[in-house]
Design a protein around this motif. Structure first.
Motif, PDB file in Angstrom:
ATOM      1  N   GLU A  10      44.918  99.462 102.848  1.00  0.00           N
ATOM      2  CA  GLU A  10      43.881  98.437 102.777  1.00  0.00           C
ATOM      3  C   GLU A  10      44.406  97.163 102.124  1.00  0.00           C
ATOM      4  O   GLU A  10      45.327  97.204 101.309  1.00  0.00           O
ATOM      5  N   LYS A  20      41.413  97.404 106.874  1.00  0.00           N
ATOM      6  CA  LYS A  20      42.134  98.683 106.809  1.00  0.00           C
ATOM      7  C   LYS A  20      42.939  98.901 108.081  1.00  0.00           C
ATOM      8  O   LYS A  20      42.460  98.616 109.192  1.00  0.00           O
ATOM      9  N   GLN A  35      36.301  95.893 107.071  1.00  0.00           N
ATOM     10  CA  GLN A  35      35.350  96.812 106.448  1.00  0.00           C
ATOM     11  C   GLN A  35      34.064  96.081 106.041  1.00  0.00           C
ATOM     12  O   GLN A  35      33.673  96.055 104.870  1.00  0.00           O
ATOM     13  N   LYS A  39      32.560  95.726 111.554  1.00  0.00           N
ATOM     14  CA  LYS A  39      33.668  96.658 111.832  1.00  0.00           C
ATOM     15  C   LYS A  39      34.536  96.164 112.993  1.00  0.00           C
ATOM     16  O   LYS A  39      34.986  96.957 113.840  1.00  0.00           O
TER      17      LYS A  39
END
Length: 253
Positions: A10, A20, A35, A39
Motif C-alpha cells: 500500500e 493497493k 481504497q 475502488k
C-alpha cells in the motif's frame, strides 16, 4: 536476493488517497486499486506507485472540489484542453478561487452542485446544451433564468450569447453608492440615469430623487431586455427567452 513481488503493498498518492497493489506481473506491469468508495483500478508500474504518482480520476484535483471521473469525456486532447473542460474549470474557478474572488467578489458565495463536481456529468450536459449564435462567444450563466441563484446546476444554467450577456454587465464603479443605473451629478445637484440599447448609451434624464432616476432606468432596461429577447427568440433556448421576458430590475441589483 530474490525480489519479492509487492502484492498487497500500500501507498498514498499525492492527493492523499490510499492505494493497493492487487496484481503484479512485473515491475512495469501492476494493477493498483484505490481504497476509496469508487475502488477504481489502474495499470501502472512499481516506480510510479512507490513515488505516489498514480492518478485517481476521483481525486478532487481542482480547488479541492472537482474531479475528472470516469467516462468518455477527456480534459485534454493532444495537450490542448477540451472546450468542455475549459468551461468546467472556469466555473470552478469562479466559485472556489480565492484569487478570483479578490477581483470578482460577487462570486464569493457561488457554488457548484454535487453532480457537476464530476467533470463527466458536466461535459455531458455541455454536449447536450451548448449552441452558438452568429459566432458570438457563449457564456455559461446561472442567474438570468433564476435571478439571484448562486448554484451552478443543470436546471438553473443556460448558455447565453455575448450580446445578450452584455445586458447584465454592471458599472458599479461609476454609480458609486447609488442604485443601479443611477449616478449623482454634483455640478447640477441632480440624479441622472442612463442605459445602453443596441450598444449606444441613452440618457434618461435628470431627477430630483434617486428613486425617480432608478424607476426611469428600470422601465427602460426591462424594455430593452424584452426587445432583445424577441430578436433572439428563434436562436436561443425557450427557458432563456422566458427568463429574459420575465426579468425584473430591482433596487438591490
Amino acid at each position: 536476493m530474490v525480489f519479492k513481488p509487492p502484492l498487497g503493498e500500500e501507498n498514498i498518492n499525492k492527493y492523499g488517497t490510499l492505494m493497493k497493489v492487487i496484481e503484479y506481473n512485473s515491475k512495469n506491469d501492476i494493477l493498483v486499486e484505490f481504497q476509496d468508495n469508487h475502488k477504481h483500478v489502474v495499470h501502472t508500474n512499481i516506480q510510479r506507485f512507490r513515488q505516489g504518482r498514480v492518478s485517481n480520476p476521483f481525486d478532487k484535483t481542482v480547488y479541492g472540489k472537482g474531479y475528472l471521473g470516469v467516462g468518455e469525456y477527456q480534459g485534454s486532447i493532444g495537450g490542448i484542453q477540451t472546450p468542455q473542460y475549459k468551461e468546467w474549470r472556469g466555473m470552478l474557478t469562479r466559485c472556489y478561487s480565492n484569487e478570483y474572488h479578490k477581483s470578482y467578489p460577487t462570486y464569493i458565495n457561488a457554488q457548484v452542485c454535487e453532480e457537476w463536481l464530476n467533470f463527466q456529468n458536466f461535459a455531458k450536459w455541455y454536449e447536450d446544451n451548448y449552441y452558438e449564435v452568429d459566432n458570438q462567444t457563449m457564456h455559461l450563466d446561472k442567474d438570468i433564468i433564476n435571478k439571484g441563484n448562486k448554484l451552478y446546476c443543470p436546471d438553473k444554467c443556460v448558455f447565453v450569447p455575448h450580446e445578450l450577456n452584455l445586458l447584465f454587465t454592471k458599472n458599479d464603479s461609476k454609480r458609486g453608492q447609488c442604485l443601479i443605473g443611477v449616478y449623482y451629478d454634483k455640478s447640477r445637484h441632480k440624479f441622472k440615469s442612463a442605459c445602453r440599447r443596441y450598444g449606444k448609451k441613452v440618457g434618461l434624464g435628470s431627477f430630483d430623487s434617486e428613486e425617480e432616476a432608478f424607476y426611469a432606468y428600470k422601465e427602460f432596461k426591462e424594455e430593452t431586455i424584452q426587445l432583445m429577447a424577441e430578436e433572439y427568440k428563434d436562436k436561443i433556448p425557450m427557458k432563456l427567452y422566458n427568463g429574459l421576458m420575465s426579468y425584473k430590475v430591482e433596487k438591490e441589483d
